[in-house]
Design an enzyme around this catalytic site. Structure first.
Site, PDB file in Angstrom:
ATOM      1  N   GLY A  19      -6.511 -11.501   9.648  1.00 26.72           N
ATOM      2  CA  GLY A  19      -6.217 -11.633   8.224  1.00 26.72           C
ATOM      3  C   GLY A  19      -4.803 -12.121   7.970  1.00 26.72           C
ATOM      4  O   GLY A  19      -4.002 -12.288   8.888  1.00 26.72           O
ATOM      5  N   ASP A  20      -4.497 -12.394   6.711  1.00 22.18           N
ATOM      6  CA  ASP A  20      -3.162 -12.842   6.276  1.00 22.18           C
ATOM      7  C   ASP A  20      -2.773 -14.185   6.882  1.00 22.18           C
ATOM      8  O   ASP A  20      -1.593 -14.469   7.072  1.00 22.18           O
ATOM      9  CB  ASP A  20      -2.092 -11.787   6.618  1.00 22.18           C
ATOM     10  CG  ASP A  20      -2.451 -10.403   6.128  1.00 22.18           C
ATOM     11  OD1 ASP A  20      -2.741 -10.276   4.933  1.00 22.18           O
ATOM     12  OD2 ASP A  20      -2.472  -9.462   6.945  1.00 22.18           O
ATOM     13  N   LYS A  23      -5.110 -18.228   4.002  1.00 23.90           N
ATOM     14  CA  LYS A  23      -6.352 -18.846   3.510  1.00 23.90           C
ATOM     15  C   LYS A  23      -6.216 -19.316   2.072  1.00 23.90           C
ATOM     16  O   LYS A  23      -6.794 -20.330   1.684  1.00 23.90           O
ATOM     17  CB  LYS A  23      -7.505 -17.842   3.622  1.00 23.90           C
ATOM     18  CG  LYS A  23      -7.826 -17.430   5.046  1.00 23.90           C
ATOM     19  CD  LYS A  23      -8.945 -16.413   5.098  1.00 23.90           C
ATOM     20  CE  LYS A  23      -8.534 -15.063   4.524  1.00 23.90           C
ATOM     21  NZ  LYS A  23      -7.466 -14.394   5.295  1.00 23.90           N
ATOM     22  N   ASN A  45      -8.761  -5.537  -1.837  1.00 28.87           N
ATOM     23  CA  ASN A  45      -7.894  -5.327  -0.672  1.00 28.87           C
ATOM     24  C   ASN A  45      -7.390  -6.649  -0.109  1.00 28.87           C
ATOM     25  O   ASN A  45      -6.515  -6.674   0.754  1.00 28.87           O
ATOM     26  CB  ASN A  45      -8.627  -4.548   0.422  1.00 28.87           C
ATOM     27  CG  ASN A  45      -9.957  -5.177   0.829  1.00 28.87           C
ATOM     28  OD1 ASN A  45     -10.540  -5.977   0.105  1.00 28.87           O
ATOM     29  ND2 ASN A  45     -10.447  -4.797   1.988  1.00 28.87           N
ATOM     30  N   ALA A  46      -7.951  -7.760  -0.594  1.00 29.43           N
ATOM     31  CA  ALA A  46      -7.489  -9.082  -0.163  1.00 29.43           C
ATOM     32  C   ALA A  46      -6.273  -9.496  -0.990  1.00 29.43           C
ATOM     33  O   ALA A  46      -6.123  -9.095  -2.138  1.00 29.43           O
ATOM     34  CB  ALA A  46      -8.602 -10.111  -0.345  1.00 29.43           C
ATOM     35  N   GLY A  47      -5.421 -10.309  -0.386  1.00 29.60           N
ATOM     36  CA  GLY A  47      -4.290 -10.870  -1.112  1.00 29.60           C
ATOM     37  C   GLY A  47      -4.141 -12.327  -0.729  1.00 29.60           C
ATOM     38  O   GLY A  47      -3.630 -12.649   0.345  1.00 29.60           O
ATOM     39  N   HIS A  48      -4.618 -13.235  -1.580  1.00 28.95           N
ATOM     40  CA  HIS A  48      -4.557 -14.667  -1.300  1.00 28.95           C
ATOM     41  C   HIS A  48      -3.462 -15.290  -2.155  1.00 28.95           C
ATOM     42  O   HIS A  48      -3.528 -15.267  -3.388  1.00 28.95           O
ATOM     43  CB  HIS A  48      -5.904 -15.330  -1.565  1.00 28.95           C
ATOM     44  CG  HIS A  48      -6.972 -14.881  -0.613  1.00 28.95           C
ATOM     45  ND1 HIS A  48      -8.260 -15.356  -0.638  1.00 28.95           N
ATOM     46  CD2 HIS A  48      -6.929 -13.997   0.419  1.00 28.95           C
ATOM     47  CE1 HIS A  48      -8.972 -14.783   0.329  1.00 28.95           C
ATOM     48  NE2 HIS A  48      -8.182 -13.956   0.973  1.00 28.95           N
ATOM     49  N   ARG A 148     -27.608   2.942  -0.364  1.00 36.36           N
ATOM     50  CA  ARG A 148     -28.509   2.574  -1.460  1.00 36.36           C
ATOM     51  C   ARG A 148     -28.312   3.430  -2.712  1.00 36.36           C
ATOM     52  O   ARG A 148     -29.254   3.691  -3.454  1.00 36.36           O
ATOM     53  CB  ARG A 148     -29.976   2.587  -0.990  1.00 36.36           C
ATOM     54  CG  ARG A 148     -30.244   1.591   0.120  1.00 36.36           C
ATOM     55  CD  ARG A 148     -31.677   1.587   0.580  1.00 36.36           C
ATOM     56  NE  ARG A 148     -32.055   2.832   1.248  1.00 36.36           N
ATOM     57  CZ  ARG A 148     -31.796   3.097   2.520  1.00 36.36           C
ATOM     58  NH1 ARG A 148     -31.164   2.221   3.271  1.00 36.36           N
ATOM     59  NH2 ARG A 148     -32.175   4.233   3.057  1.00 36.36           N
ATOM     60  N   GLN A 229      -9.815 -11.210   4.292  1.00 44.05           N
ATOM     61  CA  GLN A 229      -9.471 -10.595   5.588  1.00 44.05           C
ATOM     62  C   GLN A 229      -9.620 -11.629   6.726  1.00 44.05           C
ATOM     63  O   GLN A 229      -9.458 -12.809   6.496  1.00 44.05           O
ATOM     64  CB  GLN A 229     -10.312  -9.343   5.854  1.00 44.05           C
ATOM     65  CG  GLN A 229      -9.991  -8.171   4.946  1.00 44.05           C
ATOM     66  CD  GLN A 229     -10.681  -8.224   3.601  1.00 44.05           C
ATOM     67  OE1 GLN A 229     -11.857  -8.530   3.498  1.00 44.05           O
ATOM     68  NE2 GLN A 229      -9.947  -7.912   2.539  1.00 44.05           N
ATOM     69  N   THR A 244     -12.381  -4.030   8.702  1.00 42.64           N
ATOM     70  CA  THR A 244     -12.694  -3.879   7.294  1.00 42.64           C
ATOM     71  C   THR A 244     -14.158  -3.455   7.159  1.00 42.64           C
ATOM     72  O   THR A 244     -14.853  -3.270   8.160  1.00 42.64           O
ATOM     73  CB  THR A 244     -12.394  -5.180   6.522  1.00 42.64           C
ATOM     74  OG1 THR A 244     -12.391  -4.913   5.112  1.00 42.64           O
ATOM     75  CG2 THR A 244     -13.390  -6.280   6.853  1.00 42.64           C
ATOM     76  N   ALA A 304       0.540  -8.816   0.865  1.00 46.06           N
ATOM     77  CA  ALA A 304       0.494  -9.262  -0.527  1.00 46.06           C
ATOM     78  C   ALA A 304      -0.148  -8.218  -1.428  1.00 46.06           C
ATOM     79  O   ALA A 304       0.115  -8.179  -2.635  1.00 46.06           O
ATOM     80  CB  ALA A 304      -0.286 -10.579  -0.624  1.00 46.06           C
TER      81      ALA A 304
END
Length: 429
Positions: A19-20, A23, A45-48, A148, A229, A244, A304
């Protein structure tokens, strides 16, 4: 700068490390010639990070094509959606002058992150056996999805259904929260009211995105599938359990969007010129010395999303060849080459040894991976500023030697080279 995408093409852009990798910048670049950009998994949880015109924006849920006015951005069914983070992000891009009317679509089948997911995420991370999550509720939301009992965007359309499902879930969560951790119980009605209000704010964006995307393919649209990620954090193919809770790998692009795998034309892997990792877990090339500290500061290697310092190390070809294999990566984009500009010597890990023997394959077993010793090849540093260069021929010969060594070791062409954070600090080959 325009990168041409063939008509009727569907490309996956994913991180080929932990990750990081940058992207966000690569997707932003490719979006200049795309019609649709889709986020297919993960959550806030992503930081682009996207930088242009002297400004920097960090996206957590919105696809990185949002800053291109002709691009439709889709949040796919594989994403777990945090209402608070999404609304904040929508307001952020609007305040930056970005018109998203008719340009943002959200899958009605995307699962929602609830307040109890965030709390449980933090409670589960207590003690010595923590994974190193962001505490954003991602794991607990995916747990409910696969048990479910998750709440989806479509459930917001009927208050009675939402109330029934939420009451069941909250009663179960309260047993854990109150009796095991001694934390105050959640109130059902308060959460229902909050999420009904959220539904009013996103209602215009919600649709069956799988139907939309497959129709777009038939119409010859150019589509980018954006992963969050990195491949080494994949729940199935990563360094379990330090991973993840979703599938950032190319297979996840299909299940997380509703686009059949037979319609995907190619996979682009994004790598740094070195390697970083956030959180716990083995990291064979990690540098716990002044060079690692230098790379961290020079590369601004802080999360990020969380601001946590990233662990830094040399580029790892063993793990990279593994992610190339499981994703079918056909092209690479290398970022942050400029971070290495001032180093006298640069290393690439070309093999692992354990008990004096070389390993043939990358071990996803964390216990084994933590014991391997990296075998390095050394390269002379170029000691020249590269952030102002815009063509491959302008790069110092030592930098070209480094890049071409990576290509030879992986068998994959490096088509894009980033030499700075800004959109224009890019070399195309």
């Amino acid at each position: 700068m325009l990168i041409k995408i063939p008509n009727s093409a569907v490309w996956v852009i994913l991180g080929a490390q932990w990750g990081d990798e940058g992207k966000g910048k690569i997707v932003d670049l490719l979006s200049e010639d795309a019609d649709i950009v889709v986020r297919y998994q993960g959550g806030a949880n992503a930081g682009h990070t996207v930088s242009f015109d002297g400004k920097t924006y960090v996206l957590h849920l919105l696809p990185s094509g949002i800053f291109h006015p002709n691009v439709v951005c889709v949040i796919g069914n594989g994403v777990v959606l945090d209402p608070v983070a999404l609304i904040e992000e929508i307001e952020m891009v609007k305040s930056a002058g970005v018109d998203i009317s008719g340009r943002l679509l959200i899958s009605h089948n995307a699962h929602l992150i609830m307040p109890y997911h965030k709390l449980l995420d933090k409670l589960f991370e207590q003690g010595d056996d923590k994974i190193g999550t962001t505490g954003k509720g991602i794991g607990p939301a995916y747990i409910d999805k696969y048990a479910r009992v998750g709440i989806r965007v479509v459930d917001l359309l009927d208050r009675d259904i939402l109330c029934k499902k939420l009451r069941r879930n909250i009663d179960a969560k309260n047993e854990i929260i109150e009796k095991i951790y001694g934390v105050t119980r959640f109130e059902v009605e308060k959460i229902i009211d909050e999420y009904i209000e959220f539904d009013k704010k996103i209602d215009e964006y919600v649709t069956d995105t799988a139907v939309y995307l497959n129709k777009a393919i038939k119409e010859g649209k150019k589509i980018l599938l954006e992963g969050a990620q990195g491949a080494l954090l994949d729940i199935d193919h990563g360094t379990y359990p330090y991973v993840t809770s979703s599938n950032p790998t190319a297979g996840g692009a299909s299940t997380g969007s509703g686009i059949p795998p037979t319609k995907i034309n190619g996979v682009i892997g994004v790598i740094k010129a070195y390697t970083t990792r956030v959180g716990e877990g083995p990291f064979p090339t990690e540098l716990k010395d002044e060079i690692g500290d230098y790379i961290r500061e020079k590369g601004h290697e802080y999360g990020a999303t969380t601001g946590r310092p990233r662990r830094c190390g040399w580029l790892d070809i063993v793990s990279l060849n593994y992610t190339i294999m499981v994703n079918g990566i056909e092209r690479l984009a290398m970022t942050k080459l400029d971070v290495l500009d001032e180093l006298d010597e640069i290393k690439i890990c070309v093999a692992y040894e354990i008990n004096g023997k070389k390993l043939k394959n990358f071990p996803t077993n964390s216990e084994t991976l933590s014991k391997v010793k990296p075998v390095y090849e050394s390269f002379k540093g170029w000691k020249t500023k590269t952030s102002n260069l815009r063509s491959y021929s302008e790069l110092p010969s030592e930098a070209r030697e480094f890049i071409e060594a990576v290509e030879k070791l992986t068998g994959v062409e490096i088509s894009i080279i980033s030499v700075g954070a800004d959109r224009n600090q890019t070399i195309l080959r």
